[in-house]
Design an enzyme around this catalytic site. Structure first.
Site, short mmCIF file in Angstrom:
data_model
loop_
_atom_site.label_atom_id
_atom_site.label_comp_id
_atom_site.label_asym_id
_atom_site.label_seq_id
_atom_site.Cartn_x
_atom_site.Cartn_y
_atom_site.Cartn_z
N ASP A 124 0.82 -1.21 0.00
CA ASP A 124 0.00 0.00 0.00
C ASP A 124 0.86 1.26 0.00
OD1 ASP A 124 0.83 -0.69 2.59
OD2 ASP A 124 -1.19 -1.20 3.24
N HIS A 184 -8.22 -4.39 9.46
CA HIS A 184 -7.78 -4.17 8.08
C HIS A 184 -6.52 -4.97 7.75
CE1 HIS A 184 -5.42 -0.51 9.68
NE2 HIS A 184 -4.49 -1.29 9.15
N ASP A 191 -8.81 -2.50 13.59
CA ASP A 191 -10.17 -2.65 13.05
C ASP A 191 -10.26 -3.85 12.10
OD1 ASP A 191 -8.74 -1.73 10.88
OD2 ASP A 191 -10.09 -0.04 10.42
N GLU A 225 -10.13 -1.66 4.54
CA GLU A 225 -10.84 -1.35 5.78
C GLU A 225 -12.14 -2.14 5.86
OE1 GLU A 225 -9.44 0.22 8.04
OE2 GLU A 225 -8.48 2.09 7.44
C1 F6R Z 1 0.91 -1.56 6.14
C2 F6R Z 1 -0.29 -2.37 6.14
C3 F6R Z 1 -1.21 -2.34 7.31
C4 F6R Z 1 -0.48 -2.69 8.63
C5 F6R Z 1 -1.45 -2.59 9.81
C6 F6R Z 1 -0.77 -2.92 11.12
O1 F6R Z 1 1.63 -1.72 4.93
O2 F6R Z 1 -0.56 -3.03 5.18
O3 F6R Z 1 -2.26 -3.24 7.11
O4 F6R Z 1 0.02 -3.99 8.51
O5 F6R Z 1 -1.95 -1.29 9.86
O6 F6R Z 1 0.19 -1.97 11.40
P1 F6R Z 1 1.19 -2.14 12.62
O7 F6R Z 1 2.10 -3.28 12.30
O8 F6R Z 1 1.94 -0.84 12.67
O9 F6R Z 1 0.36 -2.40 13.82
#
Ligand code: F6R
Length: 237
Positions: free
Chosen positions: A63, A133, A131, A138
């Site tokens: 992303d 995702h 959440d 989302e």
């Molecule tokens: C980032 C991504 C997100 C993260 C998620 C968890 O490239 O794809 O889905 O994996 O937001 O983030 P952390 O590891 O910071 O808790």
């Protein structure tokens, strides 16, 4: 689905690196999908130390924030460069990232999806948002979703504001992300979660029925899903 529970974040990262390296050693030209965020930092640190040959590996990132230049300190390209790419011998041409400043965003997403079709991902590594995702898919994201521009949930923007001087208003409202169907098309999926703040969502995703409200819950449908948790993230399962 295989769930591996480790005693702390360091052990989670060791198990994760073991898993990724096994894949690379099995296939010298493996195609990987890799996330940013706090969770995979330990994995990347350990991967760098192992001095693995990445000369034939291809990496897709998952992303990117919409509107951010790739060289901005907060772009996901910058993160990957800082914490992984600049420490391994991957050729630049084997790195695929989404351009958050592309003039034609639909075309950018369409071409990324096409590139992934042409270079099917062997192993995709995922973190999980509070959440539920995965990537930036989302709650409410369709199972058929492909790479596209999405709105970020306020809770995701709040969680990520730690990288933006704790100012939620500085966190972009939109992002480009691979879709759920893009993720599910990978041959293997490795989901990582660490910390007590992920314990509830891990329970929802892995133990409750599949639901659009919890995007990560669809991962259960994948035939090669491995989940590595630390003790805190596994508290409710
Ligand atoms: C980032 C991504 C997100 C993260 C998620 C968890 O490239 O794809 O889905 O994996 O937001 O983030 P952390 O590891 O910071 O808790």
């Amino acid at each position: 689905m295989k769930i591996i529970i480790t005693k702390n974040y360091n052990d989670l990262s060791s198990k994760a690196v073991e898993f990724v390296v096994k894949e690379i050693l099995r296939k010298k030209s493996a195609i990987l999908g890799l996330p940013t965020g706090g969770t995979p930092m330990g994995l990347y640190r350990k991967l760098i130390k192992m001095k693995i040959d990445f000369s034939k590996i291809k990496i897709f990132t998952l992303d990117e924030y919409y509107g951010l230049d790739k060289n901005s300190n907060n772009s996901y390209y910058y993160y990957m460069k800082k914490y992984l790419f600049s420490h391994i011998n991957i050729p630049e041409k084997n790195i695929y990232t989404l351009n958050g400043k592309a003039k034609n965003i639909d075309k950018e997403c369409y071409q990324y999806e096409k590139l992934i079709k042409k270079n099917p991902i062997d192993l995709i590594v995922l973190g999980i948002g509070k959440d539920g995702h995965i990537g930036f898919n989302e709650p409410g994201s369709s199972l058929n979703s492909k790479t596209r521009l999405v709105n970020l949930d306020p809770s995701t923007r709040k969680a990520n504001s730690i990288y933006f001087n704790n100012k939620i208003e500085n966190v972009p409202k939109k992002a480009l992300t691979v879709g759920i169907s893009t993720i599910m098309s990978a041959k293997k999926i490795l989901l990582l979660a660490s910390g007590i703040e992920k314990a509830d969502i891990i329970r929802n995703a892995l133990k409750e029925d599949m639901s659009k409200d919890v995007p990560a819950s669809v991962l259960k449908l994948h035939s090669h899903l491995t989940v590595i948790l630390d003790n805190r993230a596994s508290l409710n399962i």
